[in-house]
Design a protein around this motif. Structure first.
Motif, mmCIF file in Angstrom:
data_model
loop_
_atom_site.group_PDB
_atom_site.id
_atom_site.type_symbol
_atom_site.label_atom_id
_atom_site.label_comp_id
_atom_site.label_asym_id
_atom_site.label_seq_id
_atom_site.Cartn_x
_atom_site.Cartn_y
_atom_site.Cartn_z
ATOM 1 N N THR A 33 25.280 11.004 184.156
ATOM 2 C CA THR A 33 25.074 11.902 182.770
ATOM 3 C C THR A 33 25.991 12.682 182.373
ATOM 4 O O THR A 33 25.755 13.421 183.598
ATOM 5 C CB THR A 33 23.656 11.527 182.198
ATOM 6 N N SER A 52 26.312 8.657 178.705
ATOM 7 C CA SER A 52 25.527 8.491 179.721
ATOM 8 C C SER A 52 26.020 7.164 179.417
ATOM 9 O O SER A 52 26.506 5.899 179.025
ATOM 10 C CB SER A 52 24.330 8.338 179.217
ATOM 11 N N LEU A 96 25.783 20.067 180.632
ATOM 12 C CA LEU A 96 24.603 18.916 181.420
ATOM 13 C C LEU A 96 25.052 18.153 181.984
ATOM 14 O O LEU A 96 25.666 17.122 181.606
ATOM 15 C CB LEU A 96 23.600 19.227 180.240
ATOM 16 N N ARG A 98 24.254 15.339 185.388
ATOM 17 C CA ARG A 98 22.749 14.253 185.980
ATOM 18 C C ARG A 98 23.745 13.280 186.486
ATOM 19 O O ARG A 98 24.476 12.650 185.804
ATOM 20 C CB ARG A 98 21.656 13.939 185.430
ATOM 21 N N SER A 99 22.814 13.310 187.938
ATOM 22 C CA SER A 99 23.933 12.309 188.908
ATOM 23 C C SER A 99 22.839 11.366 188.800
ATOM 24 O O SER A 99 21.854 11.170 188.831
ATOM 25 C CB SER A 99 23.876 12.982 190.302
ATOM 26 N N SER A 102 19.586 12.014 191.712
ATOM 27 C CA SER A 102 18.715 13.081 191.304
ATOM 28 C C SER A 102 17.940 13.190 189.858
ATOM 29 O O SER A 102 19.253 13.018 189.444
ATOM 30 C CB SER A 102 19.449 14.243 192.057
ATOM 31 N N PRO A 103 16.814 13.418 189.486
ATOM 32 C CA PRO A 103 16.594 13.840 188.103
ATOM 33 C C PRO A 103 17.124 14.844 187.226
ATOM 34 O O PRO A 103 16.706 15.819 186.664
ATOM 35 C CB PRO A 103 15.411 13.705 188.117
ATOM 36 N N GLU A 104 17.289 15.408 188.994
ATOM 37 C CA GLU A 104 18.001 17.092 187.908
ATOM 38 C C GLU A 104 19.173 17.222 187.224
ATOM 39 O O GLU A 104 19.843 16.700 187.428
ATOM 40 C CB GLU A 104 18.315 18.330 189.887
ATOM 41 N N ASN A 105 18.046 18.174 186.410
ATOM 42 C CA ASN A 105 19.904 18.569 185.374
ATOM 43 C C ASN A 105 20.618 19.974 186.151
ATOM 44 O O ASN A 105 19.984 20.920 186.216
ATOM 45 C CB ASN A 105 19.771 19.499 184.636
ATOM 46 N N TYR A 106 21.987 19.650 185.989
ATOM 47 C CA TYR A 106 22.512 20.920 186.579
ATOM 48 C C TYR A 106 23.989 21.223 184.952
ATOM 49 O O TYR A 106 23.985 20.626 184.311
ATOM 50 C CB TYR A 106 24.192 20.653 187.342
#
Length: 117
Positions: A33, A52, A96, A98-99, A102-106
């Motif tokens: 995303t 996405s 933003l 997102r990979s 990982s659920p982490e937002n960068y």
């Protein structure tokens, strides 16, 4: 470690256009995303547009017809064309990422867009 670069902010007059670009990079990064958010002074951060792989592409109603985003599937770069800008579009725009893994937002550091009437 994911790095994000945002390009293209600036100051324009109402009715003019700007193009924002977001580029992400990281070891073994596979981007699911990419999205643009914005935050105006005194307001909460809001979603502007999202691309996405799983959910498709969407643009907020407030900018529909004026903003478009483009991103090739699985690419780590996304462009946002903003036409007919209005003073209400003045904000810091954040990218933003997102990979898949990982659920982490960068988040990027943000780029200022200022529209004067």
């Amino acid at each position: 470690q994911v790095q994000i670069w945002e390009f293209g902010g600036g100051s324009v007059q109402a009715g003019e256009s700007l193009r924002l670009t977001c580029v992400a990079a990281g070891s073994r990064l596979r981007v699911e995303t990419m999205a643009w958010y914005r935050q105006a002074p005194g307001k909460t951060r809001e979603l502007v547009a999202i691309a996405s792989i799983n959910s498709g592409t969407k643009v907020a109603d407030t900018v529909k017809g004026r903003f478009t985003i483009s991103r090739e599937d699985f690419s780590a770069a996304m462009n946002k064309q903003m036409n007919n800008l209005k003073p209400d579009d003045t904000a810091v725009y954040y990218c933003l990422v997102r990979s898949f893994s990982s659920p982490e937002n960068y988040w990027g550091q943000g780029t200022q867009v200022t529209v004067s009437s």
